[in-house]
Design a protein around this motif. Structure first.
Motif, PDB file in Angstrom:
ATOM      1  N   LEU A   1     -34.298 -43.960  23.708  1.00 12.70           N
ATOM      2  CA  LEU A   1     -32.833 -43.994  23.661  1.00 12.70           C
ATOM      3  C   LEU A   1     -32.314 -45.017  22.662  1.00 12.70           C
ATOM      4  CD1 LEU A   1     -30.065 -43.072  24.690  1.00 12.70           C
ATOM      5  CD2 LEU A   1     -30.263 -44.789  26.501  1.00 12.70           C
ATOM      6  N   PRO A   2     -32.764 -46.297  22.691  1.00 12.52           N
ATOM      7  CA  PRO A   2     -32.259 -47.235  21.687  1.00 12.52           C
ATOM      8  C   PRO A   2     -32.631 -46.844  20.255  1.00 12.52           C
ATOM      9  CG  PRO A   2     -33.931 -48.279  23.070  1.00 12.52           C
ATOM     10  CD  PRO A   2     -33.578 -46.985  23.723  1.00 12.52           C
ATOM     11  N   ILE A   3     -33.755 -46.161  20.075  1.00  9.98           N
ATOM     12  CA  ILE A   3     -34.098 -45.680  18.735  1.00  9.98           C
ATOM     13  C   ILE A   3     -33.027 -44.714  18.233  1.00  9.98           C
ATOM     14  CG2 ILE A   3     -35.669 -44.123  17.502  1.00  9.98           C
ATOM     15  CD1 ILE A   3     -37.978 -45.462  19.025  1.00  9.98           C
ATOM     16  N   TYR A   4     -32.656 -43.738  19.071  1.00  9.50           N
ATOM     17  CA  TYR A   4     -31.638 -42.772  18.664  1.00  9.50           C
ATOM     18  C   TYR A   4     -30.261 -43.423  18.540  1.00  9.50           C
ATOM     19  CZ  TYR A   4     -34.910 -38.895  19.148  1.00  9.50           C
ATOM     20  OH  TYR A   4     -35.975 -38.030  18.982  1.00  9.50           O
ATOM     21  N   MET A   5     -29.982 -44.421  19.364  1.00  7.91           N
ATOM     22  CA  MET A   5     -28.701 -45.132  19.252  1.00  7.91           C
ATOM     23  C   MET A   5     -28.619 -45.895  17.934  1.00  7.91           C
ATOM     24  SD  MET A   5     -26.855 -44.348  21.892  1.00  7.91           S
ATOM     25  CE  MET A   5     -27.589 -42.716  21.647  1.00  7.91           C
ATOM     26  N   ALA A   6     -29.737 -46.503  17.513  1.00 11.86           N
ATOM     27  CA  ALA A   6     -29.749 -47.215  16.232  1.00 11.86           C
ATOM     28  C   ALA A   6     -29.518 -46.249  15.073  1.00 11.86           C
ATOM     29  CB  ALA A   6     -31.069 -47.958  16.057  1.00 11.86           C
ATOM     30  N   ILE A   7     -30.112 -45.062  15.159  1.00  9.25           N
ATOM     31  CA  ILE A   7     -29.891 -44.047  14.120  1.00  9.25           C
ATOM     32  C   ILE A   7     -28.423 -43.627  14.101  1.00  9.25           C
ATOM     33  CG2 ILE A   7     -30.412 -41.675  13.433  1.00  9.25           C
ATOM     34  CD1 ILE A   7     -33.255 -42.126  14.556  1.00  9.25           C
ATOM     35  N   ALA A   8     -27.868 -43.346  15.271  1.00 14.35           N
ATOM     36  CA  ALA A   8     -26.476 -42.903  15.354  1.00 14.35           C
ATOM     37  C   ALA A   8     -25.516 -43.967  14.832  1.00 14.35           C
ATOM     38  CB  ALA A   8     -26.127 -42.545  16.796  1.00 14.35           C
ATOM     39  N   SER A   9     -25.861 -45.236  15.006  1.00 17.22           N
ATOM     40  CA  SER A   9     -24.954 -46.314  14.607  1.00 17.22           C
ATOM     41  C   SER A   9     -24.675 -46.349  13.118  1.00 17.22           C
ATOM     42  CB  SER A   9     -25.539 -47.671  15.037  1.00 17.22           C
ATOM     43  OG  SER A   9     -26.571 -48.091  14.156  1.00 17.22           O
ATOM     44  N   LEU A  10     -25.561 -45.782  12.318  1.00 12.29           N
ATOM     45  CA  LEU A  10     -25.372 -45.832  10.867  1.00 12.29           C
ATOM     46  C   LEU A  10     -24.126 -45.078  10.429  1.00 12.29           C
ATOM     47  CD1 LEU A  10     -29.067 -45.444   9.637  1.00 12.29           C
ATOM     48  CD2 LEU A  10     -27.766 -47.533  10.113  1.00 12.29           C
ATOM     49  N   GLU A  11     -23.642 -44.167  11.275  1.00 15.75           N
ATOM     50  CA  GLU A  11     -22.389 -43.477  10.974  1.00 15.75           C
ATOM     51  C   GLU A  11     -21.212 -44.452  10.918  1.00 15.75           C
ATOM     52  OE1 GLU A  11     -21.927 -40.161  10.224  1.00 15.75           O
ATOM     53  OE2 GLU A  11     -24.118 -40.202  10.121  1.00 15.75           O
ATOM     54  N   GLN A  12     -21.346 -45.617  11.539  1.00 14.42           N
ATOM     55  CA  GLN A  12     -20.257 -46.587  11.552  1.00 14.42           C
ATOM     56  C   GLN A  12     -20.060 -47.281  10.210  1.00 14.42           C
ATOM     57  OE1 GLN A  12     -18.217 -46.593  13.903  1.00 14.42           O
ATOM     58  NE2 GLN A  12     -19.399 -45.518  15.478  1.00 14.42           N
ATOM     59  N   PHE A  13     -20.994 -47.101   9.277  1.00 17.03           N
ATOM     60  CA  PHE A  13     -20.780 -47.684   7.957  1.00 17.03           C
ATOM     61  C   PHE A  13     -19.543 -47.082   7.284  1.00 17.03           C
ATOM     62  CE2 PHE A  13     -25.217 -49.390   7.745  1.00 17.03           C
ATOM     63  CZ  PHE A  13     -24.843 -50.681   7.438  1.00 17.03           C
ATOM     64  N   GLY A  14     -19.247 -45.815   7.569  1.00 19.10           N
ATOM     65  CA  GLY A  14     -18.038 -45.208   7.024  1.00 19.10           C
ATOM     66  C   GLY A  14     -16.792 -45.945   7.480  1.00 19.10           C
ATOM     67  N   GLU A  15     -16.746 -46.303   8.776  1.00 16.92           N
ATOM     68  CA  GLU A  15     -15.605 -47.046   9.306  1.00 16.92           C
ATOM     69  C   GLU A  15     -15.558 -48.459   8.739  1.00 16.92           C
ATOM     70  OE1 GLU A  15     -12.286 -48.368  11.390  1.00 16.92           O
ATOM     71  OE2 GLU A  15     -12.992 -46.368  10.803  1.00 16.92           O
ATOM     72  N   LEU A  16     -16.732 -49.070   8.537  1.00 13.46           N
ATOM     73  CA  LEU A  16     -16.775 -50.423   7.981  1.00 13.46           C
ATOM     74  C   LEU A  16     -16.222 -50.430   6.552  1.00 13.46           C
ATOM     75  CD1 LEU A  16     -17.764 -53.000   9.399  1.00 13.46           C
ATOM     76  CD2 LEU A  16     -19.897 -52.792   8.111  1.00 13.46           C
ATOM     77  N   VAL A  17     -16.608 -49.432   5.776  1.00 20.93           N
ATOM     78  CA  VAL A  17     -16.076 -49.307   4.416  1.00 20.93           C
ATOM     79  C   VAL A  17     -14.567 -49.077   4.467  1.00 20.93           C
ATOM     80  CG1 VAL A  17     -16.066 -47.882   2.327  1.00 20.93           C
ATOM     81  CG2 VAL A  17     -18.239 -48.489   3.411  1.00 20.93           C
ATOM     82  N   GLY A  18     -14.114 -48.262   5.406  1.00 25.19           N
ATOM     83  CA  GLY A  18     -12.686 -48.016   5.558  1.00 25.19           C
ATOM     84  C   GLY A  18     -11.917 -49.291   5.869  1.00 25.19           C
TER      85      GLY A  18
END
Length: 242
Positions: free
Chosen positions: A214-231
């Motif tokens: 589960l934490p492995i998949y959560m870490a993968i999913a978290s990379l989508e937040q880079f879009g919000e960080l750039v925003g």
């Protein structure tokens, strides 16, 4: 500023209060903080999770990312933290658990007396009432410290599993912002998705049984937040706060 840790006691610290608002002057101007696999599910809803190898190259830590450069926290907005969840390592400041993560005894609550959050009986949350009893605020912090301590103790097995299965790979992010400037993150690692996809059913079952999948998949999913960080970075530029 040099840390000044002390065991928290009612006798020594009855009049201390803790400022809980959020500001750079209170130590919140940080581009990242340590996070633990047990909280990846909550962290990934707001922040990218990256991994960093220690200077001695013998262990990894996980980091929740708040910005692209030292001292930049894109979640700080006018005295508040603009996110639904703050990582445990942020929430517990200026407190920590004394002792080693390998100790079996009950950890003691320590306080960093050099923290700018500490006030001598003025603004903020009291730690003890007039009778020397812990306040609800301190009880809450103690609970968070216990949760974080448990996460620290479990983390080595998680990182050992990642290394055993060769599931970490180097990562570099290069972003061009709206004003033409570039932000770059180097020296980090992420989960190697291609390698993860090659693991057989037995390996995946082993990871799942140990609570690592589960934490492995959560870490993968978290990379989508880079879009919000750039925003967030682009919005600051648009408002002249780049």
């Amino acid at each position: 500023m040099t840390s000044q840790h002390a065991i928290l006691t009612a006798e020594a610290h009855r009049d201390l209060t803790i400022r809980t608002e959020r500001a750079a002057a209170l130590g919140d101007a940080a581009m990242c903080c340590i996070t633990v696999p047990d909280e990846f599910r909550a962290v990934q809803s707001e922040y990218p999770i990256l991994f960093r190898l220690s200077d001695t190259r013998d262990r990894f830590t996980a980091l929740a990312m708040f910005g692209f450069e030292n001292g930049e926290n894109l979640f700080l907005e006018d005295g508040r933290w603009d996110a639904r969840y703050r990582p445990l390592a942020i929430e517990i400041q200026p407190f920590l658990i004394g002792g080693s993560p390998t100790d079996d005894g009950i950890g003691q609550v320590h306080i960093d007396l050099s923290s700018p959050r500490i006030d001598q009986g003025g603004q903020g949350e009291r730690l003890f009432d007039t009778m020397g009893r812990p306040t609800p605020y301190l009880d809450r912090v103690a609970g968070l410290l216990g949760t974080l301590d448990q996460g620290y103790r479990a983390a080595p097995d998680f990182f050992a599993a990642l290394q055993r299965h060769d599931l970490l790979e180097p990562f570099t992010l290069d972003v061009t912002l709206d004003d033409g400037s570039r932000n770059q993150l180097v020296g980090f690692h992420i989960i190697a998705e291609d390698r993860l996809a090659t693991l057989d059913a037995g390996m995946l079952a082993e990871l799942n049984a140990a609570g690592h999948l589960l934490p492995i998949y959560m870490a993968i999913a978290s990379l989508e937040q880079f879009g919000e960080l750039v925003g967030r970075r682009n919005r600051r530029i648009a408002h002249g706060r780049g």
